[in-house]
Design an enzyme around this catalytic site. Structure first.
Site, PDB file in Angstrom:
ATOM      1  N   CYS A 168       0.802  -1.236   0.000  1.00  0.00           N
ATOM      2  CA  CYS A 168       0.000   0.000   0.000  1.00  0.00           C
ATOM      3  C   CYS A 168       0.834   1.286   0.000  1.00  0.00           C
ATOM      4  O   CYS A 168       0.406   2.303  -0.550  1.00  0.00           O
ATOM      5  CB  CYS A 168      -0.981  -0.034   1.166  1.00  0.00           C
ATOM      6  N   HIS A 261      -2.426   6.524   3.747  1.00  0.00           N
ATOM      7  CA  HIS A 261      -1.023   6.526   4.169  1.00  0.00           C
ATOM      8  C   HIS A 261      -0.356   7.807   3.656  1.00  0.00           C
ATOM      9  O   HIS A 261      -0.400   8.110   2.450  1.00  0.00           O
ATOM     10  CB  HIS A 261      -0.279   5.329   3.559  1.00  0.00           C
TER      11      HIS A 261
HETATM   12  P1  NAP Z   1      -8.019  -9.185   6.697  1.00  0.00           P
HETATM   13  O1  NAP Z   1      -8.889  -8.018   6.966  1.00  0.00           O
HETATM   14  O2  NAP Z   1      -7.424  -9.907   7.851  1.00  0.00           O
HETATM   15  O3  NAP Z   1      -8.887 -10.255   5.805  1.00  0.00           O
HETATM   16  C1  NAP Z   1      -8.468 -11.578   5.585  1.00  0.00           C
HETATM   17  C2  NAP Z   1      -9.471 -12.335   4.711  1.00  0.00           C
HETATM   18  O4  NAP Z   1      -8.979 -13.663   4.461  1.00  0.00           O
HETATM   19  C3  NAP Z   1     -10.865 -12.513   5.332  1.00  0.00           C
HETATM   20  O5  NAP Z   1     -11.845 -12.462   4.327  1.00  0.00           O
HETATM   21  C4  NAP Z   1     -10.803 -13.938   5.897  1.00  0.00           C
HETATM   22  O6  NAP Z   1     -12.084 -14.564   6.000  1.00  0.00           O
HETATM   23  C5  NAP Z   1     -10.005 -14.604   4.800  1.00  0.00           C
HETATM   24  N1  NAP Z   1      -9.472 -15.886   5.256  1.00  0.00           N
HETATM   25  C6  NAP Z   1      -8.841 -16.163   6.431  1.00  0.00           C
HETATM   26  N2  NAP Z   1      -8.502 -17.469   6.475  1.00  0.00           N
HETATM   27  C7  NAP Z   1      -8.941 -18.034   5.312  1.00  0.00           C
HETATM   28  C8  NAP Z   1      -8.892 -19.335   4.757  1.00  0.00           C
HETATM   29  N3  NAP Z   1      -8.316 -20.349   5.434  1.00  0.00           N
HETATM   30  N4  NAP Z   1      -9.426 -19.547   3.526  1.00  0.00           N
HETATM   31  C9  NAP Z   1     -10.009 -18.534   2.828  1.00  0.00           C
HETATM   32  N5  NAP Z   1     -10.081 -17.245   3.311  1.00  0.00           N
HETATM   33  C10 NAP Z   1      -9.547 -17.016   4.521  1.00  0.00           C
HETATM   34  O7  NAP Z   1      -6.795  -8.800   5.745  1.00  0.00           O
HETATM   35  P2  NAP Z   1      -6.654  -7.558   4.705  1.00  0.00           P
HETATM   36  O8  NAP Z   1      -6.140  -6.344   5.392  1.00  0.00           O
HETATM   37  O9  NAP Z   1      -7.887  -7.465   3.915  1.00  0.00           O
HETATM   38  O10 NAP Z   1      -5.421  -8.062   3.811  1.00  0.00           O
HETATM   39  C11 NAP Z   1      -5.553  -9.060   2.814  1.00  0.00           C
HETATM   40  C12 NAP Z   1      -4.279  -9.139   1.987  1.00  0.00           C
HETATM   41  O11 NAP Z   1      -4.090  -7.893   1.320  1.00  0.00           O
HETATM   42  C13 NAP Z   1      -3.011  -9.397   2.820  1.00  0.00           C
HETATM   43  O12 NAP Z   1      -2.121 -10.198   2.082  1.00  0.00           O
HETATM   44  C14 NAP Z   1      -2.461  -7.991   3.016  1.00  0.00           C
HETATM   45  O13 NAP Z   1      -1.075  -7.987   3.241  1.00  0.00           O
HETATM   46  C15 NAP Z   1      -2.803  -7.361   1.664  1.00  0.00           C
HETATM   47  N6  NAP Z   1      -2.894  -5.884   1.666  1.00  0.00           N
HETATM   48  C16 NAP Z   1      -3.613  -5.237   2.616  1.00  0.00           C
HETATM   49  C17 NAP Z   1      -3.682  -3.836   2.558  1.00  0.00           C
HETATM   50  C18 NAP Z   1      -4.449  -3.025   3.562  1.00  0.00           C
HETATM   51  O14 NAP Z   1      -4.366  -1.755   3.505  1.00  0.00           O
HETATM   52  N7  NAP Z   1      -5.194  -3.619   4.497  1.00  0.00           N
HETATM   53  C19 NAP Z   1      -3.027  -3.147   1.523  1.00  0.00           C
HETATM   54  C20 NAP Z   1      -2.328  -3.859   0.561  1.00  0.00           C
HETATM   55  C21 NAP Z   1      -2.276  -5.238   0.638  1.00  0.00           C
HETATM   56  P3  NAP Z   1     -12.887 -14.697   7.414  1.00  0.00           P
HETATM   57  O15 NAP Z   1     -13.705 -13.433   7.526  1.00  0.00           O
HETATM   58  O16 NAP Z   1     -13.738 -15.913   7.205  1.00  0.00           O
HETATM   59  O17 NAP Z   1     -11.870 -14.852   8.493  1.00  0.00           O
END
Ligand code: NAP
Length: 370
Positions: A168, A261
Site C-alpha cells: 500500500c 497513508h
Molecule cells: P483481513 O482483513 O485480515 O482479511 C483476511 C481475509 O482472508 C478474510 O476475508 C478472511 O475470512 C479470509 N481468510 C482467512 N482465512 C482463510 C482461509 N483459510 N481460507 C479462505 N479465506 C480465509 O486482511 P486484509 O487487510 O484485507 O489483507 C488481505 C491481503 O491484502 C493481505 O495479504 C495484506 O497484506 C494485503 N494488503 C492489505 C492492505 C491493507 O491496507 N489492508 C493493503 C495492501 C495489501 P474470514 O472473515 O472468514 O476470516
C-alpha cells in the site's frame, strides 16, 4: 478545487477512452478473502463494475456456507451491494472463472494462488508472496504496464497467471516517483511513512496500542518498500527486470488514522534538481494511453496540492474515488535535493482499487479464459 494546482487543465491521462474488452457481457470473477478489509472494498468496487461481475465470494471455513450479508462484518459506508449480499460464501475458490481477485494473507496466497494459476485462472494478488519472483509482474498501469510481458516467461510454469499489485505504501509512492525517476534519475530516497490503522487489516493493531500514540515499527514494511519500488521502476529486457538501483531508506510508522497513508520523502537525483524542477516534471506528466483505457484510472492519477498543509489523509485520500495520489509541500531539501509529501488511500490505490485496475489491464492485454 480545494486550492489544488490543477489549473483547470485537461486530465493528465492520455487517450482516456475506456475500451470494453467484451462488450455486452461482464466477465465472471471471484474474490478471495471477500469478508476482509481489502475484500470488502473489492466487493464494493466490483459490484457495479462495467467489465467484471463477482460470482463467487471466498472466505475461511468459519464463515463459509452463510449468505455474504450474514458472514461479513461490513465496515464500509452504505449498504452491502445487493448482488453480493445474497451470494453464499464458500471456502474453496472456483476454477471455472477466468479471473480471481485475491485478498488473502501472504501465507494462504502462497498455497492457493499457484493452484489456481495451474488450473488456468488469472489471479490478481494483493499479497506480498509472489511480488518479487522474477517471472511475476508487479504492475501499476500508470507506471509500468509493459512489465506485464513477464507473463510470457510465467506461462512456462502454468496456463494461468499470477499478477501482483505493490504494497500500500509503494503503490502511492511509485505513481509520484516514476515521472521523477524517468526525467531526473532518482539516486537516493529517505522516506518516513505514517500508515493508517486499516493497513493492518481487521481488527489490526489493538486500539489501546494506537489511540493517542504512534508505533514506530511495522513488521516487514521497511524491507518491502525498497525492493518493490526498485522492481516497479526497473527496466524490462529479455532477461527480465533489472531493478532501478535507487538507494532507499524507510522509517515505517503506524499512526491513529483510519484510512490513507502519508509519506514524507527526501529525494536525491543523479543530476542537480530543485523543487521547481520536481514541480514542473510532476505538473507536465501524462499517464500513458493504456491507463486511460481502464475504467478504474482516475481523471487525475497524480494531483499536486498548493496549500501548505496538504495533502492530509482525512481530507484528500478519497480524491478520484481513492485512486488519486496526492503530492504536496514540494521544497528544496537541506540534505538531499528536494523533499515533499505523498498521500494515497491504502485500501484503494494501495490494494483493492489497484487490483481492479490491474484486472482491467489484464482484460485488455491478456486473453482471459477458463
Ligand atoms: P483481513 O482483513 O485480515 O482479511 C483476511 C481475509 O482472508 C478474510 O476475508 C478472511 O475470512 C479470509 N481468510 C482467512 N482465512 C482463510 C482461509 N483459510 N481460507 C479462505 N479465506 C480465509 O486482511 P486484509 O487487510 O484485507 O489483507 C488481505 C491481503 O491484502 C493481505 O495479504 C495484506 O497484506 C494485503 N494488503 C492489505 C492492505 C491493507 O491496507 N489492508 C493493503 C495492501 C495489501 P474470514 O472473515 O472468514 O476470516
Amino acid at each position: 478545487m480545494l486550492g489544488l494546482t490543477v489549473d483547470g487543465r485537461e486530465s493528465p491521462v492520455e487517450g482516456g477512452e475506456s475500451r470494453d474488452p467484451r462488450p455486452g457481457s461482464r466477465v465472471p470473477v471471484a474474490i478471495l478473502g471477500a469478508t476482509g478489509t481489502v475484500g470488502q472494498v473489492l466487493v464494493s468496487r466490483l459490484a457495479t463494475h462495467p467489465w467484471f461481475k463477482p460470482v463467487a465470494l471466498v472466505a475461511s471455513s468459519a464463515t463459509a456456507g452463510r449468505k455474504y450479508a450474514d458472514a461479513v462484518r461490513w465496515r464500509l459506508p452504505g449498504p452491502i451491494p445487493a448482488d453480493a449480499a445474497g451470494l453464499e460464501t464458500r471456502d474453496t475458490p472456483p476454477t471455472d472463472v477466468p479471473l480471481v481477485f485475491s485478498a488473502l494473507s501472504a501465507q494462504l496466497s502462497a498455497e492457493v494462488e499457484p493452484q489456481l494459476a495451474a488450473q488456468g485462472v488469472t489471479v490478481v494478488s494483493n499479497a506480498s508472496t509472489h511480488r518479487m519472483l522474477a517471472d511475476v509482474p508487479l504492475v501499476i498501469p500508470e507506471v509500468n504496464a509493459g512489465h506485464l510481458a513477464l507473463l510470457e516467461q510465467q506461462r512456462q510454469r502454468w496456463p494461468g497467471a499470477i499478477i501482483t499489485n505493490p504494497n500500500c505504501v509503494t503503490a502511492a509512492l511509485a505513481v509520484a516517483l516514476a515521472p521523477l525517476h524517468r526525467a531526473l534519475g532518482l539516486e537516493r530516497l529517505v522516506i518516513s511513512t505514517m500508515q493508517a490503522a486499516s493497513g493492518a487489516g481487521y481488527p489490526g493493531v489493538p486500539s489501546l496500542d494506537l489511540l493517542g500514540n504512534v508505533v514506530p515499527f511495522i513488521e516487514g514494511e521497511e524491507e518491502k518498500i525498497p525492493r518493490e519500488l526498485n522492481k516497479l521502476l526497473g527496466t524490462l529486457s529479455d532477461d527480465g527486470i533489472t531493478p532501478a538501483g535507487i538507494r532507499v531508506s524507510v522509517h515505517a510508522n503506524r499512526v491513529p488514522v483510519v484510512d490513507g497513508h502519508l509519506m514524507t520523502v527526501s529525494a536525491g537525483f543523479r543530476r542537480p534538481a530543485t523543487a521547481a524542477d520536481v514541480s514542473q516534471v510532476l505538473h507536465e506528466w501524462r499517464a500513458p494511453a493504456i491507463a486511460g483505457e481502464l475504467p478504474s484510472t482516475p481523471a487525475h492519477p497524480l494531483l499536486l496540492h498548493s496549500l501548505r498543509d496538504r495533502p492530509q489523509p482525512r481530507l484528500d485520500c478519497a480524491l478520484g474515488e481513492g485512486m488519486t495520489v496526492s503530492v504536496g509541500r514540494i521544497r528544496d531539501c537541506a540534505v538531499l535535493d528536494v523533499q515533499f509529501a505523498v498521500l494515497g488511500h491504502n485500501l484503494v490505490r494501495g490494494a483493492a482499487g489497484a487490483a481492479v485496475q490491474l484486472g482491467e489491464l489484464c482484460a485488455v492485454r491478456c486473453a482471459l479464459s477458463a
